[in-house]
Write a protein that holds these residues in place. Structure first.
Motif: not given
Length: 334
Positions: A122-126, A266-270, A315-319, A322-330
């Motif tokens: 939540g803090r990252v998204l805020n 989607l995010v997962q560790a193998i 794995a710390a790269a996923w946030p 995700f932010l780059a991906w939601i930028r793509l979607h407005g």
């Protein structure tokens, strides 16, 4: 108005429980009642505004858990159990951009990991201008008549309520997404694919709002009830040891994907020993078949329940991804 969760009458955490170390599959053990009351008021997100989901009793019947008159019980590290009154916890950014994301932390449907997953993300998204609503959903095994559908009802209501109260929070109803971790990923996946089915009788004007999220982020999610990928607490809590064909279809997210499913991340560790990597792979395959926009990230290591990811690990790269991906979607363009 911001309210301390622990001071609300008829409300909130008695501050019980200790978190089972980073496991999404073991419920927390409660600590002695009197000792916890003396703890400093420093639980994760303890000063967040509370929004009750339902104007009266939740749908489906059942008495729910005994929580001593509080909304729910929260352990010292932010694990929630004994949810008597499901609600949203609002996290408002300093500079809102009109987008909102409803976050469901995981815990195998046995607890809700607000401290490890909900509040940190939540803090990252805020910081990116997104208004966040942490979902405190009913846990299926805690005495609710709706059983496995109780959390799904709460998630549908949450989407409608956030949209209905969008003006109050500076939220554009057309820019509301969902994000879920582990069992919370299953819950938000179910919500994303099940938008054609109303799971409760409409209770007020808020329920006139659509239930389909604009996008969905599923982080190390439980996706399927199919063997041999069903060795999770989520499956045991929702459907027990034997899964009927109806339950297989109803609670396997990948089997319900269709053209109306929103874009999904989607995010997962193998090396995840809980929700093995086949879960997001099955989901990604279903999304591609339905021609739904999707993005999948698999990390070599990370295990399960890594939250934002340990600093310095892949794995710390996923946030950021995700932010780059939601930028793509407005979601970050305003």
């Amino acid at each position: 108005m911001h309210l301390d969760r622990r001071l609300l009458l008829a409300g909130l955490s008695t501050l019980l429980g200790l978190r089972a170390a980073k496991s999404q599959e073991k419920p927390p053990e409660p600590a002695p009642h009197e000792a916890i009351r003396a703890l400093p008021r420093s639980l994760p997100g303890a000063d967040l505004q509370v929004i009750d989901l339902w104007p009266g009793e939740p749908p489906g019947g059942g008495s729910g858990p005994d929580s001593d008159g509080y909304r729910y019980v929260e352990g010292v590290l932010g694990d929630v159990t004994r949810v008597q009154k499901p609600c949203l916890l609002a996290m408002r950014p300093a500079n809102p951009n009109g987008a909102a994301i409803i976050v469901a932390a995981g815990g195998g449907y046995q607890f809700i990991a607000l401290g490890n997953e909900g509040v940190p993300v939540g803090r990252v998204l805020n910081a990116a201008g997104i208004t966040v609503f942490l979902l405190v959903y009913r846990l299926p095994a805690e005495g609710w008549g709706a059983g496995p559908d109780a959390p799904r009802q709460d998630a549908q209501r949450a989407l409608r309520l956030v949209r209905a109260r969008g003006a109050e929070y500076g939220v554009d109803p057309a820019r509301v997404g969902v994000l879920g971790f582990s069992a919370g990923g299953h819950l938000m996946g179910e919500t994303a694919v099940g938008t054609a089915n109303d799971l409760y009788a409409l209770v007020d004007e808020a329920d006139a709002q659509p239930v389909r999220p604009v996008l969905a982020g599923l982080i190390y999610p439980v996706i399927t009830m199919r063997k041999p990928f069903d060795r999770t607490a989520t499956r045991r809590i929702l459907v027990g040891d034997e899964v009927t064909p109806f339950e297989m279809k109803t609670y396997s997210v990948d089997l319900q994907v269709g053209p109306e499913t929103p874009p999904t991340f989607l995010v997962q560790a193998i090396d995840d020993p809980v929700a093995v990597a086949d879960h997001p792979l099955l989901m990604f395959t279903a999304l591609r078949k339905a021609r739904v926009p999707a993005e999948l990230h698999l990390f070599e290591r990370g295990g399960h329940g890594f939250g934002l990811g340990a600093p310095g690990t892949p794995a710390a790269a996923w946030p950021g991804l995700f932010l780059a991906w939601i930028r793509l979607h407005g979601f970050l363009n305003r």
